[in-house]
Design a protein around this motif. Structure first.
Motif, PDB file in Angstrom:
ATOM      1  N   LEU A  44     -30.122  -1.969  49.420  1.00  0.00           N
ATOM      2  CA  LEU A  44     -29.037  -1.292  48.698  1.00  0.00           C
ATOM      3  C   LEU A  44     -29.121  -1.525  47.187  1.00  0.00           C
ATOM      4  O   LEU A  44     -28.961  -0.587  46.400  1.00  0.00           O
ATOM      5  CB  LEU A  44     -27.682  -1.765  49.228  1.00  0.00           C
ATOM      6  N   HIS A  45     -29.406  -2.766  46.783  1.00  0.00           N
ATOM      7  CA  HIS A  45     -29.428  -3.055  45.345  1.00  0.00           C
ATOM      8  C   HIS A  45     -30.705  -2.558  44.671  1.00  0.00           C
ATOM      9  O   HIS A  45     -30.661  -2.131  43.512  1.00  0.00           O
ATOM     10  CB  HIS A  45     -29.167  -4.541  45.088  1.00  0.00           C
ATOM     11  N   VAL A  46     -31.823  -2.572  45.368  1.00  0.00           N
ATOM     12  CA  VAL A  46     -33.046  -1.982  44.805  1.00  0.00           C
ATOM     13  C   VAL A  46     -32.841  -0.486  44.607  1.00  0.00           C
ATOM     14  O   VAL A  46     -33.184   0.067  43.559  1.00  0.00           O
ATOM     15  CB  VAL A  46     -34.277  -2.268  45.698  1.00  0.00           C
ATOM     16  N   GLU A  47     -32.265   0.183  45.605  1.00  0.00           N
ATOM     17  CA  GLU A  47     -32.012   1.626  45.465  1.00  0.00           C
ATOM     18  C   GLU A  47     -31.114   1.898  44.256  1.00  0.00           C
ATOM     19  O   GLU A  47     -31.371   2.810  43.468  1.00  0.00           O
ATOM     20  CB  GLU A  47     -31.366   2.170  46.735  1.00  0.00           C
ATOM     21  N   THR A  48     -30.073   1.102  44.094  1.00  0.00           N
ATOM     22  CA  THR A  48     -29.162   1.280  42.962  1.00  0.00           C
ATOM     23  C   THR A  48     -29.883   1.016  41.642  1.00  0.00           C
ATOM     24  O   THR A  48     -29.674   1.746  40.659  1.00  0.00           O
ATOM     25  CB  THR A  48     -27.936   0.367  43.111  1.00  0.00           C
ATOM     26  N   LEU A  49     -30.743   0.014  41.607  1.00  0.00           N
ATOM     27  CA  LEU A  49     -31.506  -0.263  40.385  1.00  0.00           C
ATOM     28  C   LEU A  49     -32.447   0.886  40.042  1.00  0.00           C
ATOM     29  O   LEU A  49     -32.577   1.261  38.868  1.00  0.00           O
ATOM     30  CB  LEU A  49     -32.277  -1.576  40.520  1.00  0.00           C
ATOM     31  N   ILE A  50     -33.087   1.457  41.044  1.00  0.00           N
ATOM     32  CA  ILE A  50     -33.961   2.616  40.800  1.00  0.00           C
ATOM     33  C   ILE A  50     -33.148   3.754  40.207  1.00  0.00           C
ATOM     34  O   ILE A  50     -33.539   4.372  39.210  1.00  0.00           O
ATOM     35  CB  ILE A  50     -34.682   3.039  42.090  1.00  0.00           C
ATOM     36  N   LYS A  51     -31.989   4.034  40.799  1.00  0.00           N
ATOM     37  CA  LYS A  51     -31.121   5.102  40.292  1.00  0.00           C
ATOM     38  C   LYS A  51     -30.608   4.799  38.889  1.00  0.00           C
ATOM     39  O   LYS A  51     -30.281   5.709  38.134  1.00  0.00           O
ATOM     40  CB  LYS A  51     -29.953   5.329  41.246  1.00  0.00           C
ATOM     41  N   SER A  52     -30.541   3.506  38.549  1.00  0.00           N
ATOM     42  CA  SER A  52     -30.081   3.094  37.216  1.00  0.00           C
ATOM     43  C   SER A  52     -31.196   3.067  36.183  1.00  0.00           C
ATOM     44  O   SER A  52     -30.985   2.675  35.043  1.00  0.00           O
ATOM     45  CB  SER A  52     -29.436   1.705  37.300  1.00  0.00           C
ATOM     46  N   GLY A  53     -32.408   3.421  36.620  1.00  0.00           N
ATOM     47  CA  GLY A  53     -33.523   3.494  35.692  1.00  0.00           C
ATOM     48  C   GLY A  53     -34.320   2.213  35.534  1.00  0.00           C
ATOM     49  O   GLY A  53     -35.127   2.100  34.607  1.00  0.00           O
ATOM     50  N   ALA A  54     -34.130   1.254  36.415  1.00  0.00           N
ATOM     51  CA  ALA A  54     -34.899   0.011  36.318  1.00  0.00           C
ATOM     52  C   ALA A  54     -36.374   0.286  36.582  1.00  0.00           C
ATOM     53  O   ALA A  54     -36.722   1.049  37.481  1.00  0.00           O
ATOM     54  CB  ALA A  54     -34.375  -1.021  37.322  1.00  0.00           C
ATOM     55  N   SER A  55     -37.214  -0.337  35.803  1.00  0.00           N
ATOM     56  CA  SER A  55     -38.656  -0.180  35.979  1.00  0.00           C
ATOM     57  C   SER A  55     -39.193  -1.252  36.914  1.00  0.00           C
ATOM     58  O   SER A  55     -38.544  -2.282  37.149  1.00  0.00           O
ATOM     59  CB  SER A  55     -39.372  -0.280  34.632  1.00  0.00           C
ATOM     60  N   ARG A  56     -40.389  -1.031  37.416  1.00  0.00           N
ATOM     61  CA  ARG A  56     -41.051  -2.035  38.258  1.00  0.00           C
ATOM     62  C   ARG A  56     -41.263  -3.327  37.467  1.00  0.00           C
ATOM     63  O   ARG A  56     -41.108  -4.423  38.000  1.00  0.00           O
ATOM     64  CB  ARG A  56     -42.384  -1.481  38.762  1.00  0.00           C
ATOM     65  N   ASP A  57     -41.599  -3.211  36.190  1.00  0.00           N
ATOM     66  CA  ASP A  57     -41.792  -4.398  35.361  1.00  0.00           C
ATOM     67  C   ASP A  57     -40.492  -5.198  35.216  1.00  0.00           C
ATOM     68  O   ASP A  57     -40.515  -6.431  35.263  1.00  0.00           O
ATOM     69  CB  ASP A  57     -42.323  -4.031  33.973  1.00  0.00           C
ATOM     70  N   GLU A  58     -39.370  -4.510  35.026  1.00  0.00           N
ATOM     71  CA  GLU A  58     -38.087  -5.209  34.925  1.00  0.00           C
ATOM     72  C   GLU A  58     -37.751  -5.926  36.238  1.00  0.00           C
ATOM     73  O   GLU A  58     -37.351  -7.088  36.233  1.00  0.00           O
ATOM     74  CB  GLU A  58     -36.958  -4.230  34.598  1.00  0.00           C
ATOM     75  N   VAL A  59     -37.920  -5.207  37.347  1.00  0.00           N
ATOM     76  CA  VAL A  59     -37.638  -5.810  38.645  1.00  0.00           C
ATOM     77  C   VAL A  59     -38.552  -7.009  38.873  1.00  0.00           C
ATOM     78  O   VAL A  59     -38.102  -8.076  39.310  1.00  0.00           O
ATOM     79  CB  VAL A  59     -37.766  -4.763  39.780  1.00  0.00           C
ATOM     80  N   SER A  60     -39.826  -6.862  38.558  1.00  0.00           N
ATOM     81  CA  SER A  60     -40.776  -7.961  38.729  1.00  0.00           C
ATOM     82  C   SER A  60     -40.386  -9.167  37.887  1.00  0.00           C
ATOM     83  O   SER A  60     -40.491 -10.319  38.338  1.00  0.00           O
ATOM     84  CB  SER A  60     -42.188  -7.504  38.360  1.00  0.00           C
ATOM     85  N   ASP A  61     -39.933  -8.927  36.673  1.00  0.00           N
ATOM     86  CA  ASP A  61     -39.546 -10.017  35.783  1.00  0.00           C
ATOM     87  C   ASP A  61     -38.369 -10.801  36.355  1.00  0.00           C
ATOM     88  O   ASP A  61     -38.379 -12.041  36.358  1.00  0.00           O
ATOM     89  CB  ASP A  61     -39.207  -9.452  34.402  1.00  0.00           C
ATOM     90  N   VAL A  62     -37.361 -10.096  36.857  1.00  0.00           N
ATOM     91  CA  VAL A  62     -36.228 -10.822  37.421  1.00  0.00           C
ATOM     92  C   VAL A  62     -36.595 -11.473  38.756  1.00  0.00           C
ATOM     93  O   VAL A  62     -36.081 -12.545  39.083  1.00  0.00           O
ATOM     94  CB  VAL A  62     -34.951  -9.955  37.543  1.00  0.00           C
ATOM     95  N   LEU A  63     -37.512 -10.876  39.515  1.00  0.00           N
ATOM     96  CA  LEU A  63     -37.966 -11.521  40.746  1.00  0.00           C
ATOM     97  C   LEU A  63     -38.617 -12.866  40.449  1.00  0.00           C
ATOM     98  O   LEU A  63     -38.442 -13.833  41.193  1.00  0.00           O
ATOM     99  CB  LEU A  63     -38.932 -10.611  41.516  1.00  0.00           C
ATOM    100  N   ALA A  64     -39.343 -12.944  39.342  1.00  0.00           N
ATOM    101  CA  ALA A  64     -39.957 -14.219  38.946  1.00  0.00           C
ATOM    102  C   ALA A  64     -38.883 -15.285  38.707  1.00  0.00           C
ATOM    103  O   ALA A  64     -39.050 -16.446  39.097  1.00  0.00           O
ATOM    104  CB  ALA A  64     -40.814 -14.027  37.696  1.00  0.00           C
TER     105      ALA A  64
END
Length: 111
Positions: free
Chosen positions: A65-85
């Motif tokens: 649910l939150h990944v889908e919302t982040l995609i819709k909010s324009g989050a990039s793979r790099d941004e997601v990867s950075d916060v995953l770290a």
């Protein structure tokens, strides 16, 4: 199971819950709206926080649910990867396993 299937299944489960305890689910939804629309942080940042909690709590449905919302909010793979770290640094090995799931989810849903 694909992440899209997980999203669909989660939504079906939530619809059933909404029918059973509508006052509770409506109140919870209102809390979510108030938290995400108010305050100092922007919506996308708050969704990154929510994703972090989903990863550390090991909740597949929440991750989807939150990944889908982040995609819709324009989050990039790099941004997601950075916060995953950051989640891995704070949550250790178990967070690393669920961070990998979250990235897999992002890659599938972003297509």
């Amino acid at each position: 199971m694909t992440w899209q299937t997980k999203l669909d299944s989660t939504r079906d489960q939530l619809r059933g819950l909404n029918k059973t305890i509508p006052d509770t689910t409506r109140a919870f939804g209102a809390l979510g709206t108030a938290v995400k629309e108010g305050g100092t942080l922007d919506f996308k940042t708050k969704e990154f926080v929510a994703l972090g909690i989903a990863v550390v709590k090991q909740c597949d449905a929440c991750i989807a649910l939150h990944v889908e919302t982040l995609i819709k909010s324009g989050a990039s793979r790099d941004e997601v990867s950075d916060v995953l770290a950051m989640f891995i640094q704070m949550g250790g090995g178990p967070a690393m396993m669920y961070a990998a799931k979250a990235l897999e989810c992002f890659d599938e849903l972003a297509q």
